[in-house]
Design a protein around this motif. Structure first.
Motif, PDB file in Angstrom:
ATOM      1  N   THR A 111      -9.252  -0.184 -10.090  1.00  0.00           N
ATOM      2  CA  THR A 111      -8.943   0.301  -8.753  1.00  0.00           C
ATOM      3  C   THR A 111      -8.325   1.684  -8.813  1.00  0.00           C
ATOM      4  O   THR A 111      -7.471   1.958  -9.653  1.00  0.00           O
ATOM      5  CB  THR A 111      -7.965  -0.671  -8.054  1.00  0.00           C
TER       6      THR A 111
ATOM      7  N   ASP B 272      -2.568  -5.195  -9.371  1.00  0.00           N
ATOM      8  CA  ASP B 272      -3.700  -5.906  -8.775  1.00  0.00           C
ATOM      9  C   ASP B 272      -3.322  -7.346  -8.418  1.00  0.00           C
ATOM     10  O   ASP B 272      -3.774  -7.876  -7.411  1.00  0.00           O
ATOM     11  CB  ASP B 272      -4.904  -5.863  -9.708  1.00  0.00           C
TER      12      ASP B 272
ATOM     13  N   ALA C 145      -4.950   1.013  -2.244  1.00  0.00           N
ATOM     14  CA  ALA C 145      -5.947   0.627  -3.245  1.00  0.00           C
ATOM     15  C   ALA C 145      -7.318   1.013  -2.712  1.00  0.00           C
ATOM     16  O   ALA C 145      -7.833   0.373  -1.802  1.00  0.00           O
ATOM     17  CB  ALA C 145      -5.880  -0.864  -3.519  1.00  0.00           C
TER      18      ALA C 145
END
Length: 125
Positions: free
Chosen positions: A2, A32, A81
């Protein structure tokens, strides 16, 4: 992997090279995993995170980073993100955040890394 951006509000965003060492109430988590969880507790989840800056830098971020340890500069900071222009991109709000003197610029092996401390955290989807 990401891609994350730091958003300080008012269209002041900066792409980050990495987001590491997310710590909530002394427990280290993967960023994450934080996005996948629900970190909105009835009590504040204070902590810190290490951000590493990329090649393109926003002047507002530089000023905020250089005012290290100044708790009067506390403000909400958002880790986005993905694409910051996409309202569907997940966001992690760092409430009352400030740059921390515990891990800053030349004090570590990575001169582009700095720590951000915060009073609470919330995942926004």
């Amino acid at each position: 992997m990401t891609t994350y951006h730091l958003d300080l509000g008012d269209n002041r965003t900066e792409a980050l090279a990495s987001v590491t060492k997310l710590t909530l109430v002394d427990i280290e988590l993967d960023i994450d995993a934080c996005l996948a969880g629900n970190y909105q507790a009835p009590v504040p989840l204070w902590g810190s995170v290490v951000l590493t800056r990329g090649a393109l830098r926003d002047e507002a971020t530089t000023e905020w980073v250089e005012d290290v340890g100044n708790t009067s500069t506390r403000q909400d900071a958002i880790l986005v993100a993905g694409d910051p222009a996409d309202p569907a991109s997940p966001r992690v709000r760092l409430v009352a955040a400030w740059t921390s003197a515990t891990y800053h610029l030349d004090e570590d092996d990575d001169p582009d890394a700095f720590a951000v401390s915060f009073a609470d955290i919330a995942v926004e989807r």
